[in-house]
Structure formats: structure tokens, C-alpha cells
Design an enzyme around this catalytic site. Structure first.
Site, PDB file in Angstrom:
ATOM      1  N   SER A 161       2.522   0.467   3.934  1.00  0.00           N
ATOM      2  CA  SER A 161       2.218   1.912   3.571  1.00  0.00           C
ATOM      3  C   SER A 161       1.345   2.448   4.859  1.00  0.00           C
ATOM      4  O   SER A 161       1.971   2.546   5.877  1.00  0.00           O
ATOM      5  CB  SER A 161       1.179   1.989   2.388  1.00  0.00           C
ATOM      6  OG  SER A 161       0.892   3.259   1.842  1.00  0.00           O
ATOM      7  N   THR A 162       0.084   2.902   4.591  1.00  0.00           N
ATOM      8  CA  THR A 162      -0.397   3.680   5.865  1.00  0.00           C
ATOM      9  C   THR A 162      -0.380   2.731   6.951  1.00  0.00           C
ATOM     10  O   THR A 162      -0.919   1.753   7.127  1.00  0.00           O
ATOM     11  CB  THR A 162      -1.762   4.152   5.346  1.00  0.00           C
ATOM     12  OG1 THR A 162      -1.733   4.703   4.038  1.00  0.00           O
ATOM     13  CG2 THR A 162      -2.282   4.767   6.556  1.00  0.00           C
ATOM     14  N   HIS A 187       6.068   3.228   2.109  1.00  0.00           N
ATOM     15  CA  HIS A 187       5.696   4.547   1.397  1.00  0.00           C
ATOM     16  C   HIS A 187       5.894   5.485   2.260  1.00  0.00           C
ATOM     17  O   HIS A 187       5.464   5.355   3.279  1.00  0.00           O
ATOM     18  CB  HIS A 187       4.530   4.418   0.962  1.00  0.00           C
ATOM     19  CG  HIS A 187       4.118   3.109  -0.173  1.00  0.00           C
ATOM     20  ND1 HIS A 187       2.693   2.765  -0.339  1.00  0.00           N
ATOM     21  CD2 HIS A 187       4.905   2.406  -1.057  1.00  0.00           C
ATOM     22  CE1 HIS A 187       2.858   1.908  -1.337  1.00  0.00           C
ATOM     23  NE2 HIS A 187       4.033   1.859  -1.795  1.00  0.00           N
ATOM     24  N   MET A 281      -2.859   1.501   2.435  1.00  0.00           N
ATOM     25  CA  MET A 281      -4.340   1.598   1.512  1.00  0.00           C
ATOM     26  C   MET A 281      -3.818   1.131   0.058  1.00  0.00           C
ATOM     27  O   MET A 281      -2.634   1.356  -0.376  1.00  0.00           O
ATOM     28  CB  MET A 281      -4.526   3.115   1.441  1.00  0.00           C
ATOM     29  CG  MET A 281      -5.708   3.493   0.352  1.00  0.00           C
ATOM     30  SD  MET A 281      -7.207   2.452   0.548  1.00  0.00           S
ATOM     31  CE  MET A 281      -7.971   3.710   2.095  1.00  0.00           C
ATOM     32  N   ASP A 284      -0.931  -1.958  -3.948  1.00  0.00           N
ATOM     33  CA  ASP A 284       0.755  -2.087  -4.301  1.00  0.00           C
ATOM     34  C   ASP A 284       1.172  -3.291  -3.331  1.00  0.00           C
ATOM     35  O   ASP A 284       1.080  -3.533  -2.284  1.00  0.00           O
ATOM     36  CB  ASP A 284       1.304  -0.854  -3.725  1.00  0.00           C
ATOM     37  CG  ASP A 284       2.709  -0.864  -4.399  1.00  0.00           C
ATOM     38  OD1 ASP A 284       3.294  -1.260  -5.312  1.00  0.00           O
ATOM     39  OD2 ASP A 284       3.738  -0.142  -3.590  1.00  0.00           O
TER      40      ASP A 284
END
Length: 342
Positions: A161-162, A187, A281, A284
Site C-alpha cells: 500500500s503506502t 492499493h 498502512m 490488509d
């Protein structure tokens, strides 16, 4: 706990004011200043010392990307880029931005407030926790290893993600076309995943494409889940792995979800899979990676020292889902080492 101090950099006066008004409604945010170009932004950074900056890519006098390249080495500030649908956003990520949101095309105030509340605010709050010193660009050196296939139908699944766009790029540039098929959930807003896949395809030895239902998971090929409202799962069709990209509700606040991908790989591949969880973050992918490990798969997690946000890998590690924890620069080497023992 004091509010997050935000500097808004946007050349459109109307959009700039709408951002300020919408952001200011959140008690956890304090908009300390605005700027219409990088020169005003530089002065505002020195004056207000913001915690996070939002930055338009297209700016007068100097592009947002050029500004980032000059800013980050001197002033390591978390930056959330607001970008129209363009692959320039990935240049911004490479230049040191933490994350990005798709710039809305609508002008309705209620829709804009919804965009700020549901997307931009979330990214700003995540960015405020990011470790900018961890965003380092390494000189790519090909991993001098080869995968020796033993005839098994192996698969690699990756979630991030991030900070993940650059982390995945770092790993992929070290991967050779000899590796088993790879499936990825990163993401990302809809529309950007196709551009991201094409960018990686041009830069890496593996073939990279945005996934579609029915795509086979083939050696030397990477399938990236499309951003939007669909999850990607791996299925076994006649002894071959394929992907299904199907609409569904968000899982862990995300669609596509890393957990959905990992859990499908656990079901269909079991011990013939390798799962990798990178910077991001939240949690998930953690339970999905645990399901993979419990099914006999091997698993790797990015370590805290190289994560932009040590969230997803930490939750996975704390659950006992991570077998090996490695620096980002060592993950490709670990991948070869693990696969050659499977």
C-alpha cells in the site's frame, strides 16, 4: 494530540480554497498555509514548518515533480500528490512523494467535500506517520541468481500500500524472467494501475500487465490487480493458475484487497506459493499471509527499517505470518533463495 499541520500547494484559486475549507472541517487538521507555485511553497515551508504538504503535479514556474526532486533531499517532508490521470504521478512518487490521490474532475461542492473526506484526508493522516528518510532511491543492480525449476507449478503473490509503488518497482527490477508467475495487489486509484503496469513493463525484465479475468499466471509474467471496485483472486483451471477480477465490497477498507488475493492463493496453491508483504498502512494482507503460511507457503515481510509505513508488514509479523523479514533491497535475493528450496 496536536492537529496535523498541512500546507496546500495548488495553482487553481477555486480548487485551493475548496481544499482549505474542506480540510479545515476536520479537527485533526490545521491548514497552516497555501501556495500557488513551488516558489511560494518553499517560503511557506520555511515559515510554517508543516507536517504534510499536498501538491499538484501541474504548477506554474516549476513542475511539482521538479520541485519534489529539489525539496526532498533538503527538506524531507511527507507529500501527498494530487494528480490528474497521468503517469507523471509515478515520477512524483520516484521523486519522494509518499502517496497520491486522483484529482477530481467534478466541481460540485458536495462531491469535492466527499473526495476530501474519504480520500485526501485519509492519505494526509497516513502520510503524517511516514518515514521520509526511508524513501531512498537505490542504484539497481541485477540479482545474480537463477531460479532452477523443478517442474512444480509455483506462484508468487505480493501485496503493498503506502510507499508500495516504489517498493514493488525496486523488487521487480531485481527479478528475472525465469521466476514463476507473480500476482500483485497495490492499493491505487482506478485508472492508474494500467499506467503503472506499463511503466514497470518498460523498466523490468519480467513482463507486467494489468490483470483481466482469464489471464493465466505464467512464468516471467506479473499481473497487477486493477484499481477500482474489483477484487483479484487466483483460481485453478485444469491445473493452471488463472486470475478472476470480480466486483465486490471493500475488504479491510480496500478494493482490491491484499487479503482477498492472499487467501485465494492459500486455497489453490498451498505449499507451492510464496507470499510477500511490503510497506503500507493498516493490516490488509496480514490474515491472508497467515492463511498462506498455515497452508504451507513460504512468506516474506519487508522490515521496519526500509518501510515508508511499517503497518501491514508489522501486523503480519505480529500474527506470525512472516517467515523471513528482510530489507527491501534484500527481498529479491531472498525470493530466489526460498524458491530454489521449494
Amino acid at each position: 494530540m496536536r492537529p496535523i499541520r498541512v500546507l496546500v500547494v495548488e495553482d487553481s484559486m477555486v480548487f485551493r480554497e475548496l481544499l482549505v475549507q474542506s480540510l479545515s472541517k476536520d479537527p485533526g487538521i490545521e491548514v497552516v498555509g497555501t501556495a500557488k507555485d513551488p516558489f511560494e511553497a518553499r517560503d511557506a515551508i520555511l515559515e510554517y514548518k508543516p507536517d504534510v504538504m499536498t501538491l499538484d503535479v501541474e504548477l506554474p514556474r516549476m513542475s511539482g515533480i521538479e520541485f519534489l526532486r529539489k525539496l526532498i533531499p533538503q527538506y524531507p517532508l511527507p507529500v501527498v500528490v494530487i494528480s490528474s490521470l497521468s503517469d507523471k504521478v509515478f515520477d512524483a512518487m520516484n521523486a519522494g512523494a509518499v502517496d497520491f490521490v486522483a484529482k477530481p474532475s467534478y466541481t460540485d461542492r458536495k462531491q469535492l467535500e466527499s473526495f476530501v473526506h474519504n480520500e485526501l484526508l485519509v492519505k494526509i493522516k497516513i502520510a503524517s506517520t511516514a518515514k521520509i528518510s526511508k524513501i531512498k532511491r537505490k542504484v539497481v543492480q541485477e540479482v545474480q541468481q537463477n531460479f532452477v525449476s523443478k517442474g512444480k507449478n509455483l506462484i508468487i503473490a505480493i501485496g503493498a500500500s503506502t510507499g508500495g509503488t516504489e517498493a514493488i518497482c525496486t523488487v521487480m527490477k531485481d527479478y528475472g524472467a525465469d521466476l514463476p508467475g507473480i500476482v500483485v495487489v497495490q492499493h491505487m486509484p482506478p485508472g492508474f494501475t494500467e499506467m503503472y503496469a506499463k511503466r514497470l513493463d518498460n523498466q523490468c525484465r519480467v513482463r507486467v500487465k494489468e490483470a483481466q479475468t482469464g489471464d493465466r499466471v505464467l512464468p516471467g509474467t506479473v499481473l497487477i490487480a486493477p484499481g477500482g471496485d474489483k477484487h483479484m483472486r487466483v483460481v485453478n483451471v485444469g491445473g493452471n493458475y488463472q486470475v478472476e477480477v470480480v466486483a465486490g465490497p471493500k475488504v479491510n477498507g480496500h478494493c482490491p484487497s491484499v487479503d482477498v488475493l492472499f487467501e485465494s492463493v492459500a486455497r489453490v496453491a498451498g505449499k507451492d506459493a510464496l507470499g510477500i508483504i511490503l510497506t503500507g498502512m493498516g493490516g490488509d494482507g496480514a490474515k491472508g499471509l497467515l492463511a498462506m503460511r498455515q497452508a504451507g507457503a513460504r512468506t516474506i515481510g519487508q522490515d521496519e527499517s526500509t518501510c515508508v509505513v511499517y503497518g501491514m508488514p508489522k501486523v503480519a509479523y505480529d500474527l506470525g505470518a512472516v517467515e523471513y523479514q528482510d530489507k527491501l533491497s534484500d527481498i529479491a535475493k531472498r525470493t530466489y533463495s526460498v524458491l530454489n528450496r521449494m
